[in-house]
Scaffold this active site. Structure first.
Site, PDB file in Angstrom:
ATOM      1  N   GLU A   1      32.182 -27.864 -17.497  1.00  0.00           N
ATOM      2  CA  GLU A   1      30.795 -27.923 -17.969  1.00  0.00           C
ATOM      3  C   GLU A   1      30.719 -27.494 -19.442  1.00  0.00           C
ATOM      4  O   GLU A   1      29.847 -27.923 -20.179  1.00  0.00           O
ATOM      5  CB  GLU A   1      29.902 -27.028 -17.101  1.00  0.00           C
ATOM      6  CG  GLU A   1      28.444 -27.419 -17.143  1.00  0.00           C
ATOM      7  CD  GLU A   1      27.606 -26.737 -16.076  1.00  0.00           C
ATOM      8  OE1 GLU A   1      27.507 -27.289 -14.966  1.00  0.00           O
ATOM      9  OE2 GLU A   1      27.061 -25.655 -16.330  1.00  0.00           O
TER      10      GLU A   1
ATOM     11  N   HIS B   1      52.007 -28.159   0.319  1.00  0.00           N
ATOM     12  CA  HIS B   1      52.065 -29.118   1.421  1.00  0.00           C
ATOM     13  C   HIS B   1      50.980 -30.168   1.260  1.00  0.00           C
ATOM     14  O   HIS B   1      50.582 -30.818   2.223  1.00  0.00           O
ATOM     15  CB  HIS B   1      51.931 -28.370   2.752  1.00  0.00           C
ATOM     16  CG  HIS B   1      52.987 -27.316   2.882  1.00  0.00           C
ATOM     17  ND1 HIS B   1      54.207 -27.544   3.470  1.00  0.00           N
ATOM     18  CD2 HIS B   1      53.021 -26.051   2.404  1.00  0.00           C
ATOM     19  CE1 HIS B   1      54.940 -26.438   3.389  1.00  0.00           C
ATOM     20  NE2 HIS B   1      54.249 -25.527   2.736  1.00  0.00           N
TER      21      HIS B   1
ATOM     22  N   LYS C   1      19.461 -33.734 -13.740  1.00  0.00           N
ATOM     23  CA  LYS C   1      18.243 -33.173 -13.132  1.00  0.00           C
ATOM     24  C   LYS C   1      17.069 -34.136 -13.369  1.00  0.00           C
ATOM     25  O   LYS C   1      16.259 -34.390 -12.487  1.00  0.00           O
ATOM     26  CB  LYS C   1      17.921 -31.789 -13.730  1.00  0.00           C
ATOM     27  CG  LYS C   1      18.905 -30.678 -13.323  1.00  0.00           C
ATOM     28  CD  LYS C   1      18.525 -29.310 -13.896  1.00  0.00           C
ATOM     29  CE  LYS C   1      19.598 -28.250 -13.646  1.00  0.00           C
ATOM     30  NZ  LYS C   1      19.357 -26.948 -14.240  1.00  0.00           N
TER      31      LYS C   1
HETATM   32  O1  PA5 Z   1      26.142 -23.168 -16.117  1.00  0.00           O
HETATM   33  C1  PA5 Z   1      25.036 -23.681 -16.099  1.00  0.00           C
HETATM   34  O2  PA5 Z   1      24.245 -23.544 -17.030  1.00  0.00           O
HETATM   35  C2  PA5 Z   1      24.550 -24.477 -14.905  1.00  0.00           C
HETATM   36  O3  PA5 Z   1      25.568 -24.689 -13.989  1.00  0.00           O
HETATM   37  C3  PA5 Z   1      23.412 -23.727 -14.220  1.00  0.00           C
HETATM   38  O4  PA5 Z   1      23.884 -22.473 -13.817  1.00  0.00           O
HETATM   39  C4  PA5 Z   1      22.899 -24.493 -13.009  1.00  0.00           C
HETATM   40  O5  PA5 Z   1      22.444 -25.772 -13.395  1.00  0.00           O
HETATM   41  C5  PA5 Z   1      21.730 -23.744 -12.351  1.00  0.00           C
HETATM   42  O6  PA5 Z   1      20.702 -23.547 -13.265  1.00  0.00           O
HETATM   43  P1  PA5 Z   1      19.624 -22.440 -13.022  1.00  0.00           P
HETATM   44  O7  PA5 Z   1      20.294 -21.114 -12.942  1.00  0.00           O
HETATM   45  O8  PA5 Z   1      18.698 -22.544 -14.195  1.00  0.00           O
HETATM   46  O9  PA5 Z   1      18.929 -22.786 -11.734  1.00  0.00           O
END
Ligand code: PA5
Length: 533
Positions: free
Chosen positions: A330, A359, A461
């Site tokens: 990410e 395995h 989203k």
């Molecule tokens: O690392 C990130 O920014 C994302 O993975 C968020 O944690 C994830 O989309 C969840 O977002 P939020 O904490 O605003 O619900």
């Protein structure tokens, strides 16, 4: 900076390379060995100027620059374990206060100073959060929770109705002694919102009160924060905007679970803090994150051309591969660099655990396509050791399998790194996480991308919201109970992609007997839909 004369890995100088490149911290009991990566002195030299800039940027980031420029935010996860470094007293105090509060709150829950409405001890907790708000806590519980100590955790990190129902049903009557923690930094992500609403309905349908067991971890004044404030939830913890989801494990997001399982949160923070000190050093050879980032860069030519396979030989670290997958992919998987040039960067990460994976996919790693480098993680001792039977000790076998696989990969010229922990505990987990956080930061500097935003996740989203809007429109159109051909629905509602209409209708009709379809599923254009009830 002295550059040792490193030629490519070969059997003649491997021992020398190993001795020259091995990094060790006595304080942490952690070794890092990159000697089996195909790195030469000239690779280090080639990156020298880039590192000078990278260290400068990391310093500015830690001093509170707006390092996440696309979102106009500071990047402050390093302050969480070293509050005095935060750029203002207000922020330092906020961090220190929150650590104290979490410690006190966790103790109050476990020793019964805070009880259920019926006067019982809390025994369980439902943890609701996705991505950065779920994976860190899952890693902590999976790796550090000891049997029968602290609260039992139930994670809701998805909106699969089957998963939600099974988990809630599993809790069953214990729901009366169950806390619910809802984590969403933005406070608006649909998945945790839906999980929260389902949990709430389940709890209230059993005659229990929601407010007195609900806890929110979110940004100040988010929708979630406002709801928790208005309704007077049991507790609210702030998740500041300068803490990114995937680097939130040393904030309340990771500290609260630690406190609920009676683990010393300060040890965890201390481990991260010690590792931060090493990874701030601007001598590449003394800085374990720079050694790792150089390895990643050299292996994939700075373009992520080789995948990173994480192989912890430890059940405790089973979730670590998933945790790193999010942290790295990410952060580094970006379309544009910081100058807006199309780069399509990234570094693919996968893994599970050894020796189990030997395995499974390790066969391909050794003999198949050479498109990866591996990172072994070894834990030398653990709390529970089993004596050998017939001279066969599980610990020795585990070590033997790791060493054997490491060598077997090298024999096939498959590059690999080994990280060894003397002990596995809160301190070393904190250190390990901090090591990878800084490696991601440095590597992002080397390839000039913003590691701290996630436009792709935001786009996902938004796209989901569009689909749900189209679904509402389709259902509204069908509410007059007339028959519609799918082609009419597409044109009446101006749906840009016919397949969206097809997938929505398929989902509706197989989950709701109010809708009927005639026609041939093999021929989408033949479908005729009608609402019958
Ligand atoms: O690392 C990130 O920014 C994302 O993975 C968020 O944690 C994830 O989309 C969840 O977002 P939020 O904490 O605003 O619900």
């Amino acid at each position: 900076m002295n550059f040792p004369d490193l030629s490519l890995t070969n059997s003649d100088n491997q021992w020398e390379r190993f001795c020259q490149l091995l990094w060790f911290s006595d304080e942490l009991g952690i070794w890092l060995d990159i000697s089996r990566m195909n790195i030469t002195a000239s690779d280090f030299k080639a990156l020298k100027n880039a590192y000078t800039e990278a260290f400068k940027s990391m310093k500015q980031l830690e001093q509170g620059s707006l390092a996440n420029k696309d979102e106009n935010r500071m990047v402050g996860h390093y302050w969480l374990r070293s509050p005095s470094l935060a750029p203002s007293d207000r922020l330092s105090n906020l961090i220190v206060d929150q650590i104290d509060q979490i410690e006190d709150f966790g103790k109050a829950i476990l020793n019964g100073d805070i009880k259920t409405d019926e006067g019982n001890l809390f025994t369980d907790v439902i943890w609701i959060g996705i991505g950065g708000s779920g994976l860190g806590p899952m890693l902590i519980i999976n790796s550090l929770k000891k049997d029968k100590i602290g609260l039992n955790f139930h994670f809701l990190d998805n909106i699969d109705p089957n998963g939600i129902k099974n988990k809630l049903d599993n809790i069953g009557k214990d729901i009366r002694n169950t806390l619910v923690v809802v984590v969403s930094k933005s406070g608006g992500t649909p998945e945790p919102k839906l999980c929260m609403e389902q949990s709430r309905k389940f709890i209230e349908s059993q005659g229990h009160n929601w407010q007195s067991r609900a806890i929110a971890i979110t940004m100040q004044d988010s929708n979630l924060d406002n709801l928790a404030k208005e309704e007077g939830w049991l507790k609210r913890f702030e998740l500041p905007d300068w803490v990114g989801g995937r680097t939130s494990i040393t904030s309340a997001v990771g500290l609260l679970p630690l406190s609920f399982i009676k683990t010393d949160i300060r040890e965890f923070l201390k481990g991260a803090n010690i590792m931060d000190k090493y990874t701030r050093l601007d001598d590449i050879y003394q800085n374990p994150a720079a050694l790792l980032a150089t390895s990643w860069f050299t292996a994939g030519k700075g373009k992520g051309l080789k995948d990173l396979v994480i192989l912890p030989y430890s059940d405790s670290l089973e979730v670590f591969s998933r945790y790193l997958q999010q942290l790295i992919m990410e952060s580094l998987g970006k379309k544009y660099n910081r100058s807006g040039i199309l780069v399509n960067q990234g570094l693919a990460v996968y893994g599970n655990k050894g020796s189990t994976d030997q395995h499974a996919y390790v066969q391909q790693l050794r003999d198949g396509i050479d498109n990866f480098f591996a990172t072994f993680i070894e834990v030398l001792s653990s709390e529970n050791e089993l004596p050998g039977i017939n001279n066969q000790s599980p610990r020795d076998y585990l070590s033997g399998f790791l060493q054997g696989t490491r060598l077997a990969l090298s024999e096939s010229n498959r590059q690999n790194i080994t990280i060894t922990l003397k002990d596995f505990n809160a301190l070393t987990l904190g250190a390990l996480i901090a090591l990878f956080e800084r490696t991601v930061g440095l590597y992002a500097e080397l390839i000039d991308i913003n590691a701290y935003d996630q436009p792709g996740v935001e786009a996902g989203k938004k796209a989901a919201a569009n689909i749900l809007e189209i679904q509402n429109e389709i259902e509204e159109l069908l509410s007059n109970k007339k028959e519609y051909r799918i082609t009419e629905i597409i044109s009446n509602l101006n749906i840009p992609l016919g397949e969206s209409a097809f997938m929505i209708i398929r989902n509706i009709v197989f989950n709701n007997t109010d809708f009927q379809v005639n026609g041939n599923w093999n021929n989408p254009e033949s479908l005729v839909i009608r609402k019958v009830n």
